[in-house]
Design a protein around this motif. Structure first.
Motif, PDB file in Angstrom:
ATOM      1  N   ASN A  16       0.855  -1.188   0.000  1.00 15.24           N
ATOM      2  CA  ASN A  16       0.000   0.000   0.000  1.00 15.24           C
ATOM      3  C   ASN A  16       0.885   1.229   0.000  1.00 15.24           C
ATOM      4  O   ASN A  16       1.950   1.236   0.625  1.00 15.24           O
ATOM      5  CB  ASN A  16      -0.903   0.019   1.235  1.00 15.24           C
ATOM      6  N   ASP A  31      -5.877   1.577  -7.612  1.00 10.17           N
ATOM      7  CA  ASP A  31      -7.025   1.442  -6.730  1.00 10.17           C
ATOM      8  C   ASP A  31      -6.790   2.340  -5.522  1.00 10.17           C
ATOM      9  O   ASP A  31      -5.649   2.586  -5.126  1.00 10.17           O
ATOM     10  CB  ASP A  31      -7.183  -0.007  -6.262  1.00 10.17           C
ATOM     11  N   ASN A  33      -7.942   2.822  -1.518  1.00 15.30           N
ATOM     12  CA  ASN A  33      -8.572   2.211  -0.348  1.00 15.30           C
ATOM     13  C   ASN A  33      -9.021   3.311   0.598  1.00 15.30           C
ATOM     14  O   ASN A  33      -8.260   3.747   1.455  1.00 15.30           O
ATOM     15  CB  ASN A  33      -7.597   1.281   0.374  1.00 15.30           C
ATOM     16  N   ALA A  34     -10.237   3.791   0.419  1.00 13.21           N
ATOM     17  CA  ALA A  34     -10.758   4.844   1.278  1.00 13.21           C
ATOM     18  C   ALA A  34     -12.267   4.669   1.418  1.00 13.21           C
ATOM     19  O   ALA A  34     -12.919   4.094   0.546  1.00 13.21           O
ATOM     20  CB  ALA A  34     -10.451   6.210   0.683  1.00 13.21           C
ATOM     21  N   ALA A  39     -13.139   4.781  -5.940  1.00 13.82           N
ATOM     22  CA  ALA A  39     -12.470   3.535  -5.552  1.00 13.82           C
ATOM     23  C   ALA A  39     -11.260   3.248  -6.421  1.00 13.82           C
ATOM     24  O   ALA A  39     -10.410   2.442  -6.060  1.00 13.82           O
ATOM     25  CB  ALA A  39     -13.453   2.371  -5.629  1.00 13.82           C
ATOM     26  N   SER A  40     -11.178   3.901  -7.574  1.00 10.56           N
ATOM     27  CA  SER A  40     -10.038   3.704  -8.468  1.00 10.56           C
ATOM     28  C   SER A  40      -9.951   4.876  -9.436  1.00 10.56           C
ATOM     29  O   SER A  40     -10.900   5.632  -9.599  1.00 10.56           O
ATOM     30  CB  SER A  40     -10.168   2.391  -9.240  1.00 10.56           C
ATOM     31  N   ASN A  55      -4.396   6.608  -0.198  1.00 10.00           N
ATOM     32  CA  ASN A  55      -4.134   5.230   0.224  1.00 10.00           C
ATOM     33  C   ASN A  55      -4.274   4.366  -1.028  1.00 10.00           C
ATOM     34  O   ASN A  55      -5.361   3.903  -1.349  1.00 10.00           O
ATOM     35  CB  ASN A  55      -5.127   4.820   1.311  1.00 10.00           C
ATOM     36  N   ASP A  57      -3.143   1.320  -3.953  1.00  6.66           N
ATOM     37  CA  ASP A  57      -2.530   0.025  -4.235  1.00  6.66           C
ATOM     38  C   ASP A  57      -2.809  -0.341  -5.688  1.00  6.66           C
ATOM     39  O   ASP A  57      -3.496   0.387  -6.396  1.00  6.66           O
ATOM     40  CB  ASP A  57      -2.962  -1.072  -3.252  1.00  6.66           C
TER      41      ASP A  57
END
Length: 71
Positions: A16, A31, A33-34, A39-40, A55, A57
């Motif tokens: 991450n 992507d 992560n929240a 989301a991407s 955040n 990845d």
């Protein structure tokens, strides 16, 4: 730590990242992560020197070169 990714490069599964910096003009997808928000992102163009924070990845670099800072 960090990862330097060039065109056609992808991040290591399971890592991450908290920031992405474009070393040169780059196009990336990743992507996010929240809770809430996108989301991407795909085909995001970053000018040389631009830093984005979040955040992240699953980063893929379509063109250019980036530094991705591991969380």
């Amino acid at each position: 730590g960090l990862r330097i990714l060039s065109a056609a490069g992808t991040s290591v599964v399971g890592e991450n990242f908290c920031a992405i910096q474009a070393i040169e003009s780059s196009v990336i997808s990743c992507d996010i992560n929240a809770i809430g928000g996108d989301a991407s992102v795909s085909s995001l163009t970053l000018g040389a020197g631009v830093v984005i924070y979040g955040n992240f990845d699953n980063i893929t670099v379509t063109s250019g070169k980036i530094i991705s800072y591991i969380r």
